[in-house]
Design a protein around this motif. Sequence first.
Motif, PDB file in Angstrom:
ATOM      1  N   ALA A 163       0.840  -1.201   0.000  1.00 37.26           N
ATOM      2  CA  ALA A 163       0.000   0.000   0.000  1.00 37.26           C
ATOM      3  C   ALA A 163       0.875   1.250   0.000  1.00 37.26           C
ATOM      4  O   ALA A 163       0.609   2.215  -0.726  1.00 37.26           O
ATOM      5  CB  ALA A 163      -0.930  -0.001   1.205  1.00 37.26           C
ATOM      6  N   VAL A 164       1.936   1.236   0.814  1.00 36.25           N
ATOM      7  CA  VAL A 164       2.858   2.383   0.846  1.00 36.25           C
ATOM      8  C   VAL A 164       3.528   2.537  -0.520  1.00 36.25           C
ATOM      9  O   VAL A 164       3.608   3.646  -1.076  1.00 36.25           O
ATOM     10  CB  VAL A 164       3.910   2.203   1.961  1.00 36.25           C
ATOM     11  CG1 VAL A 164       4.984   3.274   1.858  1.00 36.25           C
ATOM     12  CG2 VAL A 164       3.247   2.239   3.321  1.00 36.25           C
ATOM     13  N   ALA A 165       3.957   1.410  -1.102  1.00 34.42           N
ATOM     14  CA  ALA A 165       4.616   1.462  -2.409  1.00 34.42           C
ATOM     15  C   ALA A 165       3.654   2.017  -3.459  1.00 34.42           C
ATOM     16  O   ALA A 165       4.042   2.851  -4.295  1.00 34.42           O
ATOM     17  CB  ALA A 165       5.086   0.068  -2.817  1.00 34.42           C
ATOM     18  N   TYR A 166       2.383   1.612  -3.396  1.00 31.31           N
ATOM     19  CA  TYR A 166       1.378   2.107  -4.346  1.00 31.31           C
ATOM     20  C   TYR A 166       1.243   3.620  -4.232  1.00 31.31           C
ATOM     21  O   TYR A 166       1.227   4.345  -5.236  1.00 31.31           O
ATOM     22  CB  TYR A 166       0.038   1.425  -4.057  1.00 31.31           C
ATOM     23  CG  TYR A 166      -1.142   2.037  -4.767  1.00 31.31           C
ATOM     24  CD1 TYR A 166      -1.369   1.794  -6.123  1.00 31.31           C
ATOM     25  CD2 TYR A 166      -2.039   2.861  -4.090  1.00 31.31           C
ATOM     26  CE1 TYR A 166      -2.447   2.359  -6.776  1.00 31.31           C
ATOM     27  CE2 TYR A 166      -3.118   3.432  -4.733  1.00 31.31           C
ATOM     28  CZ  TYR A 166      -3.331   3.173  -6.073  1.00 31.31           C
ATOM     29  OH  TYR A 166      -4.387   3.750  -6.714  1.00 31.31           O
ATOM     30  N   ALA A 167       1.173   4.111  -2.970  1.00 25.78           N
ATOM     31  CA  ALA A 167       1.021   5.545  -2.755  1.00 25.78           C
ATOM     32  C   ALA A 167       2.216   6.311  -3.317  1.00 25.78           C
ATOM     33  O   ALA A 167       2.080   7.430  -3.812  1.00 25.78           O
ATOM     34  CB  ALA A 167       0.862   5.835  -1.271  1.00 25.78           C
ATOM     35  N   ILE A 168       3.404   5.697  -3.267  1.00 28.71           N
ATOM     36  CA  ILE A 168       4.598   6.395  -3.749  1.00 28.71           C
ATOM     37  C   ILE A 168       4.667   6.369  -5.269  1.00 28.71           C
ATOM     38  O   ILE A 168       4.984   7.380  -5.910  1.00 28.71           O
ATOM     39  CB  ILE A 168       5.867   5.740  -3.148  1.00 28.71           C
ATOM     40  CG1 ILE A 168       5.880   5.928  -1.642  1.00 28.71           C
ATOM     41  CG2 ILE A 168       7.132   6.342  -3.751  1.00 28.71           C
ATOM     42  CD1 ILE A 168       6.908   5.074  -0.950  1.00 28.71           C
ATOM     43  N   VAL A 169       4.327   5.224  -5.867  1.00 28.59           N
ATOM     44  CA  VAL A 169       4.538   5.062  -7.307  1.00 28.59           C
ATOM     45  C   VAL A 169       3.413   5.672  -8.135  1.00 28.59           C
ATOM     46  O   VAL A 169       3.640   6.127  -9.253  1.00 28.59           O
ATOM     47  CB  VAL A 169       4.698   3.556  -7.637  1.00 28.59           C
ATOM     48  CG1 VAL A 169       4.829   3.337  -9.126  1.00 28.59           C
ATOM     49  CG2 VAL A 169       5.919   2.999  -6.925  1.00 28.59           C
ATOM     50  N   ARG A 170       2.200   5.737  -7.579  1.00 28.27           N
ATOM     51  CA  ARG A 170       1.042   6.216  -8.335  1.00 28.27           C
ATOM     52  C   ARG A 170       1.301   7.601  -8.930  1.00 28.27           C
ATOM     53  O   ARG A 170       1.716   8.517  -8.220  1.00 28.27           O
ATOM     54  CB  ARG A 170      -0.156   6.304  -7.389  1.00 28.27           C
ATOM     55  CG  ARG A 170      -1.444   6.716  -8.043  1.00 28.27           C
ATOM     56  CD  ARG A 170      -2.578   6.509  -7.041  1.00 28.27           C
ATOM     57  NE  ARG A 170      -3.862   6.727  -7.676  1.00 28.27           N
ATOM     58  CZ  ARG A 170      -4.570   7.853  -7.509  1.00 28.27           C
ATOM     59  NH1 ARG A 170      -4.129   8.821  -6.761  1.00 28.27           N
ATOM     60  NH2 ARG A 170      -5.728   7.970  -8.112  1.00 28.27           N
ATOM     61  N   PRO A 171       1.084   7.788 -10.238  1.00 21.94           N
ATOM     62  CA  PRO A 171       1.334   9.104 -10.829  1.00 21.94           C
ATOM     63  C   PRO A 171       0.434  10.151 -10.189  1.00 21.94           C
ATOM     64  O   PRO A 171      -0.757   9.909  -9.994  1.00 21.94           O
ATOM     65  CB  PRO A 171       0.955   8.914 -12.304  1.00 21.94           C
ATOM     66  CG  PRO A 171       0.947   7.462 -12.536  1.00 21.94           C
ATOM     67  CD  PRO A 171       0.604   6.822 -11.238  1.00 21.94           C
ATOM     68  N   ARG A 172       1.020  11.292  -9.869  1.00 20.24           N
ATOM     69  CA  ARG A 172       0.299  12.321  -9.149  1.00 20.24           C
ATOM     70  C   ARG A 172      -0.665  13.038 -10.087  1.00 20.24           C
ATOM     71  O   ARG A 172      -1.754  13.402  -9.727  1.00 20.24           O
ATOM     72  CB  ARG A 172       1.334  13.315  -8.653  1.00 20.24           C
ATOM     73  CG  ARG A 172       1.077  13.890  -7.332  1.00 20.24           C
ATOM     74  CD  ARG A 172       2.363  14.519  -6.885  1.00 20.24           C
ATOM     75  NE  ARG A 172       2.961  15.304  -7.953  1.00 20.24           N
ATOM     76  CZ  ARG A 172       4.262  15.460  -8.103  1.00 20.24           C
ATOM     77  NH1 ARG A 172       5.087  14.876  -7.283  1.00 20.24           N
ATOM     78  NH2 ARG A 172       4.727  16.196  -9.072  1.00 20.24           N
ATOM     79  N   ASN A 173      -0.188  13.240 -11.285  1.00 19.78           N
ATOM     80  CA  ASN A 173      -0.957  14.022 -12.228  1.00 19.78           C
ATOM     81  C   ASN A 173      -2.018  13.144 -12.900  1.00 19.78           C
ATOM     82  O   ASN A 173      -1.711  12.083 -13.419  1.00 19.78           O
ATOM     83  CB  ASN A 173      -0.004  14.584 -13.285  1.00 19.78           C
ATOM     84  CG  ASN A 173      -0.665  15.654 -14.107  1.00 19.78           C
ATOM     85  OD1 ASN A 173      -1.871  15.607 -14.323  1.00 19.78           O
ATOM     86  ND2 ASN A 173       0.126  16.609 -14.553  1.00 19.78           N
ATOM     87  N   ARG A 174      -3.267  13.627 -12.864  1.00 23.55           N
ATOM     88  CA  ARG A 174      -4.363  12.852 -13.448  1.00 23.55           C
ATOM     89  C   ARG A 174      -4.073  12.481 -14.897  1.00 23.55           C
ATOM     90  O   ARG A 174      -4.397  11.407 -15.358  1.00 23.55           O
ATOM     91  CB  ARG A 174      -5.644  13.676 -13.429  1.00 23.55           C
ATOM     92  CG  ARG A 174      -6.378  13.655 -12.113  1.00 23.55           C
ATOM     93  CD  ARG A 174      -7.511  14.636 -12.192  1.00 23.55           C
ATOM     94  NE  ARG A 174      -7.012  15.935 -12.626  1.00 23.55           N
ATOM     95  CZ  ARG A 174      -7.625  16.717 -13.493  1.00 23.55           C
ATOM     96  NH1 ARG A 174      -8.749  16.339 -14.034  1.00 23.55           N
ATOM     97  NH2 ARG A 174      -7.114  17.884 -13.812  1.00 23.55           N
TER      98      ARG A 174
END
Lengths: 360, 327
Positions: A163-174
């Motif tokens: 879950a932490v890794a997902y939060a870090i890797v997920r692209p911020r920009n829509r």
Amino acid sequence: MPAETKKLRVEIRPRPAREDPPWVRRLAIAATLAIVALLIVIPVVNVFSEALADGIGAYWANLTRDDDTLHAIKLTFTVLPFALVLNVLFGVAAAYAISRFEFPGRAVLTALIDLPFSVSPVVTGLMFVLIFGLQGYLGPALRDDGHALLAYPVALLLVAVLAVAYAIVRPRNRRARRGLWKLHPALVVAGGGAAVFALAVAAQRALGVWPSGKSLEVIFAVPGLILVTSFVTAPFVARELIPVMDAIGPEEELAAVSLGASGWQMFWHVTLPNVKWGLVYGVILCTARAMGEFGAAYVVSGHIAGQTDTMPLRIEKLFQEYNLPGSFAVASLLTLVALATLVVKARLGREQARRAKGTP
Amino acid sequence: MTISVSHVVKRFGDFLALDDVSLEVPDGALLALLGPSGCGKTTLLRIIAGLEVADAGRVLHHAEDVTHDAAQDRNVGFVFQHYALFRHMTIADNIGYGLRVRGVGDRERAARVDELLHLIRLDGHGDRYPSQLSGGQRQRVALARALAARPRVLLLDEPFGALDAKVRQELRRWLRRLHEEIHVTSVFVTHDQEEAFEVADRVVVMNRGRIEQAGTPADVFEQPANAFVMDFLGNVNRLPGRGETVFVRPHEMKIARERGGDGSLAATIVHVNPTGPMVKVQLRAVDHDALIDVEVPAESFAELALAHGDTVHVSPRRVRVFADAAS
């Protein structure tokens, strides 16, 4: 000194408006010194003099020749890193949540963090015995098939890390999010988390990672010591960090974000360096307390020499066996840790004062 | 780049911070959001930056809808009132931070940092820490840090509020000149009307979560849209007219020894402040117990030989009446 100058000095010496009469000052200082000497200095010096009463050779032999003592020292230093890591993770997360977010139950959480300080350690020990002990809630399950149960916490840990890794890797920009990244994060964490959890448990079972039908000892064993030590020392890091984070405020973090930093970058570049002295301080206090914990450790350890005795428990046992030099030798080690803590603490205080003045 | 804000609403609990606010910032403008504290100007600025999320409405940077974009992706430079410099980093590291998180190489970053240090006249100070600089220097570093990654928009929240008067004056002029050089669309928040008029080419006056008036400094000052704007932009006298309150600025009144025509009021001088090019005279009206402020040029003050306690006649040269001025 010439009499004239002396007289002059007396005349120009400004008398502060709120200065107490000399006898009040002298009495207060004398009383403080007497109490400190009686209650602190004499007993501490006595620990070392008793420990070294038979010479340095005997002192060394007392520490290293006794297998049970050696085991107790090792056990203490085995439990310590677990408690420290748990407390740093918990402390940083709790302090950040409390000082940066407004949420319902924030005041309750702040108060709860202090709970381990106000509960008697013996009660803490009993609480864990009531959960994990043979007569406790989880006792029978742990006894029958304890090792197999470990698959669940391990799977949970995996879910948390992912879950932490997902939060870090997920692209911020829509606009940069394509395919599966477009799914709502709550959905991904809930759905994906459940799937990963089930898969991880199944995989551990299939691969036979944990033996079945083997009982897992928590109480009267090392896991219990780790649990109570972590619980008893839990508030230290958070307690140190909350005021520091409050004082620093969120502005530097917002500045980092406005300059393009991700939440992860903001945390490592700004939040953590700003609180690092508070963190170090919390870790030091936590170390001292974790090593010295007696009451809770006494209840959950079962006090088995060579197996579950930590340093404070060993001291007590040696003392009960009239082995005073041995007892004081181990005690002197704990005292040394306490003194070292004091020195480091004072140094850090000076360091911080120096930095605050502007010469980092 | 133009910024447009349309129908933005923001609440904090029961408090309505922004009440259906719409605003256009033209490309290359230097716009001041002016208003008393609590009027919503800082909230509006933070919504433009993405540091706060609007409850309703849209924010567009150029033609692009950024309402739901995170602050990190908007490429804005934000300058905080209390600088918010990273205290554990050197000045050079502070300025280069926006480039560092964008993965710009060391050499290129160092070159840009040197360029900016020169721009803010702090060459050679790169290895100092923020605590070793004065307030004015820190604010210039904060500005350089915000500009380093060449933002499309520069936003400044009360940028000079924490500085003393002399440094503030200097930095205002410097900001004005800087804007003429780099022409980045800029919005700054202030509660000081003098600062807004001196620095900005467009002024937006806000009150209680709404925009009262927007325009050039001359428009806003000469043609205030309502009583609030008139009152907020400088000292003003409220005098009883025919059934309504009239508003007169102190420098738009004159003092005479003789009774003038219609609208002339008898008043007694209660205080004289002779400092500056205009002498500030305070009078008390004879018929009704109101205080009147008048500013007269030093020469006419001397000609009239005015003194404390004299009873004279004051008359407005220009009056304004507002429909909303019931008070």
